[in-house]
Design a protein around this motif. Structure first.
Motif, PDB file in Angstrom:
ATOM      1  N   ARG A 140      -9.308  -1.899   2.553  1.00  0.00           N
ATOM      2  CA  ARG A 140      -9.826  -3.421   2.509  1.00  0.00           C
ATOM      3  C   ARG A 140     -10.428  -4.197   3.729  1.00  0.00           C
ATOM      4  NH1 ARG A 140      -4.779  -0.365   4.526  1.00  0.00           N
ATOM      5  NH2 ARG A 140      -3.889   0.269   2.804  1.00  0.00           N
ATOM      6  N   PRO A 158       0.693  -1.212   0.265  1.00  0.00           N
ATOM      7  CA  PRO A 158      -0.172   0.025   0.219  1.00  0.00           C
ATOM      8  C   PRO A 158       0.645   1.112  -0.373  1.00  0.00           C
ATOM      9  CG  PRO A 158      -0.640  -1.358   1.514  1.00  0.00           C
ATOM     10  CD  PRO A 158       0.871  -2.137   1.191  1.00  0.00           C
ATOM     11  N   TRP A 218       1.661   4.332   2.471  1.00  0.00           N
ATOM     12  CA  TRP A 218       1.249   4.468   2.860  1.00  0.00           C
ATOM     13  C   TRP A 218       1.478   5.630   3.989  1.00  0.00           C
ATOM     14  CZ3 TRP A 218      -1.431   1.011   6.204  1.00  0.00           C
ATOM     15  CH2 TRP A 218      -1.428  -0.273   5.635  1.00  0.00           C
ATOM     16  N   VAL A 273      -5.731  -5.678   0.148  1.00  0.00           N
ATOM     17  CA  VAL A 273      -4.818  -4.838   0.945  1.00  0.00           C
ATOM     18  C   VAL A 273      -4.027  -3.538   0.078  1.00  0.00           C
ATOM     19  CG1 VAL A 273      -3.804  -6.878   1.934  1.00  0.00           C
ATOM     20  CG2 VAL A 273      -2.595  -5.680   0.982  1.00  0.00           C
ATOM     21  N   HIS A 274      -3.818  -3.583  -0.996  1.00  0.00           N
ATOM     22  CA  HIS A 274      -3.629  -2.326  -1.347  1.00  0.00           C
ATOM     23  C   HIS A 274      -3.902  -0.862  -1.177  1.00  0.00           C
ATOM     24  CE1 HIS A 274      -0.331  -0.523  -3.739  1.00  0.00           C
ATOM     25  NE2 HIS A 274      -1.611   0.229  -4.712  1.00  0.00           N
ATOM     26  N   TRP A 275      -5.387  -1.096  -2.146  1.00  0.00           N
ATOM     27  CA  TRP A 275      -6.329   0.613  -1.441  1.00  0.00           C
ATOM     28  C   TRP A 275      -6.942   0.295  -0.321  1.00  0.00           C
ATOM     29  CZ3 TRP A 275      -6.577   4.395  -3.893  1.00  0.00           C
ATOM     30  CH2 TRP A 275      -7.552   5.250  -4.048  1.00  0.00           C
ATOM     31  N   LEU A 324      -0.959   7.878   2.038  1.00  0.00           N
ATOM     32  CA  LEU A 324      -2.038   8.172   2.424  1.00  0.00           C
ATOM     33  C   LEU A 324      -2.899   7.631   4.651  1.00  0.00           C
ATOM     34  CD1 LEU A 324      -3.977   6.420  -0.875  1.00  0.00           C
ATOM     35  CD2 LEU A 324      -3.049   9.057  -0.108  1.00  0.00           C
ATOM     36  N   GLU A 325      -2.224   6.779   4.969  1.00  0.00           N
ATOM     37  CA  GLU A 325      -2.843   6.629   5.861  1.00  0.00           C
ATOM     38  C   GLU A 325      -1.962   6.912   7.241  1.00  0.00           C
ATOM     39  OE1 GLU A 325      -4.770   2.531   4.792  1.00  0.00           O
ATOM     40  OE2 GLU A 325      -3.722   2.406   3.378  1.00  0.00           O
TER      41      GLU A 325
END
Lengths: 241, 275
Positions: free
Chosen positions: B76, A208, A210, B71-73, A212-213
């Motif tokens: 998830r 991912p 990350w 899990v990429h987006w 963004l989170e």
């Protein structure tokens, strides 16, 4: 006379067995590709022929058994072996021809750069977060909730890892984070799979993005937790440099 | 002395035999495609394009691929129902059919499955063709089936949030639920006129394929367990529609055997004459 021929054959076989079965079990070694083994054997055989033909006498001693074998003058058990060789040679040529002209069932190969070079802005950054037990523990907590589903107990064997190819990185493997700087991990965690450059093909990673989170500070803490949990240390510049 | 010579000859034969064994050891077993590619065989009869339970599917080679949670987006999921999918393919030279088979404890209206392909020669990220930071990549073509819709949809995407149905709909799909297993067959012509949106299958050439599965079982909240980007996925694997049989390699091999035999006989004859 036959001994002149036997020795190179035995030598070639021994070298082959060594390269095929002994080299892979040596410490820090790996199985050799067939093409490399073939190359080494060609070198051995070429050397043997050169050695055996240094003088006219040794040349005759080397080639006479071959000539006698091919013309059937050897007799005995070798006579049966001669027919076998004469029958196998054309079949081998036919097999090789088929192999080189038949369409392959194998999918195309993929070149993959495992650790592509990061963009300049992510080179040489140092972790700004103090390496305290609290920060490491906090990073491990984030790791458990965000990273462990795929990366598991720092071994790349998380319960969600099965479907991903390439598999999630095994941080305990000395060829992953142990040979990378913290700044490299910061880039990969922050930008994820879609942050990979062209040479990072085939773009199958599910990592991912990350950023963004997670905040940058949290990412640095995850990195500390990762190294601590995996029992590895980040690669650093030599202080003398 | 004579005994020594006989022993020497046995050594010679033994060494040749050992060398033969070594060569045999170098011969690798036939490459298994089961875990990396779906191979759609060419059939002469009718294609079971709308029957996931047709007997013809038993003749198709099966490949199995592990599935993971998406899990990429950020939206998830970390645990999914489908742990793997079995995939078979067949084509008749005009149309291609792909059968997806996976376990699901319950049949639900929102159960769904999808196939994803790259479009054209441009590589695309497996996550809906999401553009990369340094490389734009290409679009993806998605074939989607949902139980309650009872039909296939032909979709396209180039990045998250860009998924939309194509203006043309070439994809057919039908699902059958039997004994805790979904069998969903997708079909489409091998080639279409929409080359910028649809994947094109050229028999004999490998392309990329990925899979997605949604378990539509309702949770306590009333929402399906898996929906949208909360799904089971795979990354890219390979797909190939087999080319018609090509017998020319056998002809070349036969010719090579004949030439080698001729060379061998001429050589032995020459050697005998010389000696």
């Amino acid at each position: 006379m036959g001994g002149v021929l036997i020795r190179p054959i035995i030598l070639t076989v021994c070298i082959y067995l060594f390269l095929k079965f002994i080299v892979p079990i040596l410490p820090h070694s790996a199985p050799l590709p067939s093409s490399l083994i073939f190359l080494y054997l060609m070198l051995v055989m070429s050397g043997s022929v050169l050695f055996a033909t240094l003088s006219g006498e040794s040349k005759d001693a080397f080639f006479q058994p071959i000539l006698r074998f091919l013309t059937g003058e050897s007799g005995g058990a070798l006579s049966s072996a001669r027919y076998l060789v004469l029958a196998l040679f054309p079949l081998l040529v036919g097999w090789q021809t088929y192999g080189s002209t038949a369409s392959s069932d194998a999918p195309p190969g993929e070149n993959r750069t495992i650790h592509p070079a990061p963009p300049g802005e992510y080179t040489g950054l140092s972790n700004p977060v103090p390496k305290t037990p609290e920060n490491i523990m906090y990073g491990k907590g984030l790791y458990a909730s965000r990273c462990a589903p795929c990366h598991g107990n720092f071994d790349g064997k998380g319960f969600a890892a099965a479907g991903f190819t390439p598999p999630p990185a095994n941080f305990k493997d000395p060829t992953t984070i142990a040979m990378l700087q913290e700044s490299y991990l910061f880039w990969r965690i922050k930008k994820g799979g879609v942050g990979l450059p062209v040479e990072g093909m085939p773009w199958k990673t599910a990592m991912p993005r990350w950023e963004l989170e997670m905040s940058d500070e949290d990412i640095w803490k995850v990195i500390m937790g990762e190294y601590d949990g995996a029992g590895q240390k980040p690669r650093t510049w030599d202080e003398s440099e | 002395m004579a005994r020594v010579r006989r022993v020497g000859k046995r050594w010679w034969v033994g060494a040749v035999g050992l060398l033969g064994l070594c060569v045999a050891a170098e011969v690798q077993p036939a490459y298994s495609q089961q875990s990396v590619a779906v191979r759609a065989g060419l059939v002469k009869g009718p294609l079971p394009a709308e029957d996931p339970t047709a007997a013809a599917w038993a003749t198709a080679s099966v490949s199995e691929f592990p599935m993971s949670p998406q899990v990429h987006w950020p939206v998830r999921i970390t645990d999914v129902t489908a742990k793997s999918v079995k995939v078979r393919g067949l084509h008749d030279g005009t149309n291609v059919a792909i059968l997806l088979e996976y376990s699901d404890p319950s049949e639900d209206p929102d159960d769904a499955a999808a196939l994803e392909f790259m479009v054209g020669d441009t590589k695309a990220h497996f996550a809906h063709g999401q553009p990369m930071a340094q490389v734009e990549g290409g679009p993806v073509n998605i074939w989607y089936w949902k139980n309650k819709d009872g039909k296939g949809s032909d979709l396209g995407a180039k990045g998250f949030g860009t998924l939309k149905p194509h203006g043309h709909q070439d994809v057919k799909a039908k699902g059958v639920y039997q004994g805790g297993v979904w069998k969903v067959v997708f079909s489409r012509p091998l080639s279409t006129e929409h080359v910028a949106e649809d994947t094109q299958f050229k028999p004999g050439e490998f392309g990329s394929i990925a899979f997605a599965v949604w378990d539509g079982k309702k949770t306590e909240s009333g929402q399906p367990k898996e929906k949208g980007s909360e799904k089971a996925i795979s990354s890219w694997w390979y797909f190939r529609a087999d080319a018609p049989p090509d017998y020319s390699p056998y002809m070349y091999a036969l010719l090579a055997v004949g030439l080698a035999l001729g060379f061998e006989m001429a050589l032995v004859r020459r050697l005998k004459k010389g000696s």
